[in-house]
Design an enzyme around this catalytic site. Sequence first.
Site, mmCIF file in Angstrom:
data_model
loop_
_atom_site.group_PDB
_atom_site.id
_atom_site.type_symbol
_atom_site.label_atom_id
_atom_site.label_comp_id
_atom_site.label_asym_id
_atom_site.label_seq_id
_atom_site.Cartn_x
_atom_site.Cartn_y
_atom_site.Cartn_z
ATOM 1 N N GLY A 14 0.823 -1.219 0.000
ATOM 2 C CA GLY A 14 0.000 0.000 0.000
ATOM 3 C C GLY A 14 0.845 1.252 0.000
ATOM 4 O O GLY A 14 0.548 2.214 0.711
ATOM 5 N N ALA A 20 2.047 5.045 4.527
ATOM 6 C CA ALA A 20 3.093 4.274 3.844
ATOM 7 C C ALA A 20 4.051 5.177 3.058
ATOM 8 O O ALA A 20 5.246 4.887 2.970
ATOM 9 C CB ALA A 20 2.455 3.254 2.910
ATOM 10 N N ARG A 39 -1.946 -0.820 -6.136
ATOM 11 C CA ARG A 39 -2.918 -1.588 -6.916
ATOM 12 C C ARG A 39 -2.663 -1.440 -8.408
ATOM 13 O O ARG A 39 -2.723 -2.392 -9.148
ATOM 14 C CB ARG A 39 -4.347 -1.165 -6.557
ATOM 15 C CG ARG A 39 -4.885 -2.039 -5.471
ATOM 16 C CD ARG A 39 -6.332 -1.782 -5.222
ATOM 17 N NE ARG A 39 -6.525 -0.616 -4.363
ATOM 18 C CZ ARG A 39 -7.674 -0.346 -3.789
ATOM 19 N NH1 ARG A 39 -8.711 -1.107 -4.001
ATOM 20 N NH2 ARG A 39 -7.801 0.710 -3.010
ATOM 21 N N LYS A 169 -9.934 -3.790 11.734
ATOM 22 C CA LYS A 169 -8.543 -3.806 12.210
ATOM 23 C C LYS A 169 -8.343 -4.895 13.263
ATOM 24 O O LYS A 169 -7.289 -5.532 13.330
ATOM 25 C CB LYS A 169 -8.154 -2.437 12.793
ATOM 26 C CG LYS A 169 -8.164 -1.296 11.800
ATOM 27 C CD LYS A 169 -7.270 -1.540 10.595
ATOM 28 C CE LYS A 169 -5.784 -1.424 10.879
ATOM 29 N NZ LYS A 169 -4.991 -1.657 9.632
#
Length: 354
Positions: A14, A20, A39, A169
């Site tokens: 990601g 990130a 992606r 999560k």
Amino acid sequence: MTEIDPTKPVLVTGATGYVASWIVRYLLEDGHTVRGTVRNPDKSSGLEHLHALAAEHEGRLTLHAADLLDDGSFAEAMDGCELVIHTASPFLLGKVRDPMAQLVTPALEGTRNVLGSVDATESVKRVVLTSSVVAIHGDNVDMVGRGPFTEDDWNTTSSVDHQPYPYSKTVAEKAAWEICAAQDRWDMVTIHPGLVLGPALTTASKSGSMTTMRTFVNGSLAGGAPDLRFGLVDVRDVARAHVLAGFTATAHGRYITNASSMSMLKMGRILRKRFGHSYPFPVAKVPKSVFKLVAPAAGYSREFVEKNVGYKLEFDNSRSIDELGLTYRKPSDTIADQFQQMIDDGLVHKPIGR
Ligand code: NAP
């Protein structure tokens, strides 16, 4: 003790994300080689900051196509990496049309997918997983009658219908620990940030961090803010925590990475002090009973309001300081730096006369 060879490539899943992107930047600045998964590495917008980092650190950043829902798609980019930093997971706040499809499935199946490839990739020695304080606790009412939350606590109150992002999560992290416990070749460290704020390297992120900050400029808090507290931490400190967790041989288990807890009203006060009275920062507290009436229109359920507004919230971040050596920026600087950057990026229009 897990020693990571600093000359081996590090995989960051990601890589386009708000958090990130900073992890990738710090890894490159520290001299590492990074493989970032995205992606769609061919998309025409949203990757500009990564292309700029690749140009600045020639030959040390490559982008690889991988999707959380495409089994095995992370394997090729992972081959030869000792350290995998898994951040990819949707972070959507407010009204989510299909919480199972938009949040839970990508978080849970994505984690299983990535860790399945970790299991199959001999070179991997450590996984750093981005979890959250919302895997530690569900609603702020859970704080009643107890001290600060610690790494020993788990969110036991969220579900796909109530607090779906915290639920996503929690189940993803639980699954990760189960997969990790079933083998002994690699270990795992989890990072648990509160709401991440601070300057972004990209304007393309759809992270809840962006949508939260936008409520301070789009007028939705002009009439006031509810007494809603959340953990808060600078994106640069969260990114540094991931890098420290990866390369600190003794790091283990869960690390709360939260600078302090704050209410929307306090955030408004900080912004007003730094940027003046011309922006629609909240001044007044909206009574809980009033917020409960209007909350569904803003994407919050009445149950959420009942269980979260008006309660204190505290986290113990001492493990991150003592064991990782993490230092935290002042939340007031974090908030002001992000707002200033939104002005610089043209996302906030300066009020007339300024
Ligand atoms: P973000 O900017 O929206 O980043 C999310 C990343 O996940 C994006 O890179 C996105 O890739 C990727 N992703 C989403 N669905 C995917 C899929 N099906 N396949 C592959 N990649 C997919 O959000 P963020 O705030 O940086 O969040 C990053 C991580 O930090 C998440 O795990 C989040 O739960 C965690 N976290 C965030 C906060 C916070 O306040 N921001 C707090 C605690 C924990 P695309 O670019 O392709 O969409």
